[in-house]
Scaffold this motif. Sequence first.
Motif, PDB file in Angstrom:
ATOM      1  N   UNK A 178      -1.755  -7.370 -13.261  1.00  0.00           N
ATOM      2  CA  UNK A 178      -2.268  -6.231 -14.015  1.00  0.00           C
ATOM      3  C   UNK A 178      -3.092  -5.372 -13.052  1.00  0.00           C
ATOM      4  N   UNK A 179      -3.471  -4.172 -13.498  1.00  0.00           N
ATOM      5  CA  UNK A 179      -4.329  -3.345 -12.652  1.00  0.00           C
ATOM      6  C   UNK A 179      -5.697  -3.995 -12.454  1.00  0.00           C
ATOM      7  N   UNK A 180      -6.121  -4.803 -13.413  1.00  0.00           N
ATOM      8  CA  UNK A 180      -7.359  -5.552 -13.200  1.00  0.00           C
ATOM      9  C   UNK A 180      -7.210  -6.454 -11.983  1.00  0.00           C
ATOM     10  N   UNK A 181      -6.066  -7.157 -11.910  1.00  0.00           N
ATOM     11  CA  UNK A 181      -5.817  -8.023 -10.768  1.00  0.00           C
ATOM     12  C   UNK A 181      -5.808  -7.253  -9.457  1.00  0.00           C
ATOM     13  N   UNK A 182      -5.214  -6.063  -9.469  1.00  0.00           N
ATOM     14  CA  UNK A 182      -5.193  -5.231  -8.262  1.00  0.00           C
ATOM     15  C   UNK A 182      -6.616  -4.884  -7.839  1.00  0.00           C
ATOM     16  N   UNK A 183      -7.494  -4.618  -8.817  1.00  0.00           N
ATOM     17  CA  UNK A 183      -8.894  -4.306  -8.503  1.00  0.00           C
ATOM     18  C   UNK A 183      -9.592  -5.504  -7.861  1.00  0.00           C
ATOM     19  N   UNK A 184      -9.331  -6.714  -8.397  1.00  0.00           N
ATOM     20  CA  UNK A 184      -9.911  -7.928  -7.789  1.00  0.00           C
ATOM     21  C   UNK A 184      -9.418  -8.095  -6.354  1.00  0.00           C
ATOM     22  N   UNK A 185      -8.136  -7.851  -6.129  1.00  0.00           N
ATOM     23  CA  UNK A 185      -7.568  -7.991  -4.786  1.00  0.00           C
ATOM     24  C   UNK A 185      -8.173  -6.951  -3.848  1.00  0.00           C
ATOM     25  N   UNK A 186      -8.350  -5.726  -4.346  1.00  0.00           N
ATOM     26  CA  UNK A 186      -8.958  -4.670  -3.531  1.00  0.00           C
ATOM     27  C   UNK A 186     -10.373  -5.056  -3.111  1.00  0.00           C
ATOM     28  N   UNK A 187     -11.135  -5.633  -4.034  1.00  0.00           N
ATOM     29  CA  UNK A 187     -12.491  -6.077  -3.719  1.00  0.00           C
ATOM     30  C   UNK A 187     -12.459  -7.175  -2.660  1.00  0.00           C
ATOM     31  N   UNK A 188     -11.559  -8.106  -2.824  1.00  0.00           N
ATOM     32  CA  UNK A 188     -11.442  -9.211  -1.869  1.00  0.00           C
ATOM     33  C   UNK A 188     -11.093  -8.674  -0.471  1.00  0.00           C
TER      34      UNK A 188
END
Length: 567
Positions: free
Chosen positions: A364-374
């Motif tokens: 999901x886009x939420x997951x993409x945001x977590x990956x971007x933060x990482x």
Amino acid sequence: MVNSCKVDKLHNLQQELVRKVTHLLYEGWSQVRLLRSSADCGNWKDQLQSKPYEISEAIFRLSMDLAYPVQLKPDEVRKSFFGQTESDFQKFTLMYWENSPYLYRKKQSDLEGDAVFTALHNAFDLRTPDAIIESFIHGLVSCPAIASDELNINSFLHEVHDSLGAPVKYRQDVRVVRTPDQTSTGSGVEEHFFDDGTVFPDAAAFVEKCKGAIKNGFSIALRGMEFRSEKIAAVASALADLFGQPSVGANIYFSPPRSQGLARHYDDHCVLVWQLLGCKKWKIWPNTRPILPRLYEPFHSLDGLVDDSGGRVEVLHEGDIMYVPRGHVHEAHTDLDEGESEVNASTNYSLHLTLAIEVEPPFEWEGFAHIALHCWLEEQELVRSPGSAKSKVEEQAPLFALLLHVAIRLLSDDEPTLRKACMATAKLPSLSNSLRSSHRSIFADILDKIGSNNNLKDALRSIELAVKARNDEPFQWMSWLRHLPQQHGRRRIDFSDVLGRLEELIDMFSSDRERASSDFADFRSSFCGCAVYDDARREFEALLVMYRTARTRYAKGMLALHGKHGG
């Protein structure tokens, strides 16, 4: 030897040799299964008590990395499902995807030249209802569930080593169900032909019982068709590529005339319904919730969600394809009005395939945001001067990142964009530049929302409650982050067991809340201002490949247990 070694050791085996051995193992396994289900040969049964599972595990292991001859390109499936031109799919994505139902009616002349439909149509014996049942029920084995974030196939095999190739299990693999009085007010209550958990060691007897159930108005719903038919597996795999998701599930539904199988419901995944035989009437209600349902979350009651007098009604004929977004309440039945169905004994029955596009949390886009933060946090570690001492804020960065992960999760409870599927790595048509550019715009908008959102107190409160109760269950959703690489220069965060680091976080805020809050605000602002879309996309794609590899190996192993050995 095959069962005792790590699966990666099997890579060096010659594929043609593996195919021949797997075929011989399957023949032997089939004979052993017949002996076990026989009333005779008691002495043989004792000797063979553990052998079937040993043989089936060897078949599974040897087949996981075989190349399968039945393959489809995403473009082939795109044309078959959405239309011949690239603009057809672009229109679907922009107007209907995760938004509203879509119906693609096909002319008979279109079906004749549709290789994908022809392949699926020919996968079943459509001469009589009994022949249809035999064509997809005969020879089944159970498909045990693999955890959504389990990427180590060795761990999966360790858990199921004594149950691979077991008989199908009711509800896990198959449902035989009807919903009577579908025309009355309300959604109706499902009746099941078998009890929950029933297993069917006698395959022939199971087939005969299913034939009897159909005659009594029950529908047969078989799950996991992508693990049982190589033709359906090829379609599901190409669709997963097209939408940039790890996998696509496939179920087959066979219903008798004047019946309703499943009761009115909504799904936590999007579905593409392909009518293979006969007709079926569908009723679909709009999704009244702004937030899409998340995969694996508990379902809400339908009370007050639908109006019986409302809803969109569509009748699907052979070859028609309908898209139903997740969250949209729907029901389907074969009780057609006069003139809606051809006068033909075979078409009074309905056979349709549903392809489930299940959006796993990381994608999901939420997951993409977590990956971007990482990715951004890892980059900060790389750009720091080698050998230089870390400042206090740099030492606290992993804890601030953990807190921001929680804040992003809370934001997704109210922000519709974060719940939508991220198609940043979808294999889109070559002319879909507008779709690709929209991904960057969505990401920029998400960063703005994260930067302006002030839910620090809520995030800290949820962490404090977990630490006080010594219960990290509310944070198990982040366990998939363990698959992302971490630099060795800092204390790693074990995303499978975050309670200790959450406790450190609470201690940091307890000692000087004002300073910690200010430092966190700076940390969040730096991330939102400096996160790079392309970095996140590369890591997102690497994670997708890992997920796809594990799912594909599982699918190949299960196909082999259904007699499909890679040609």
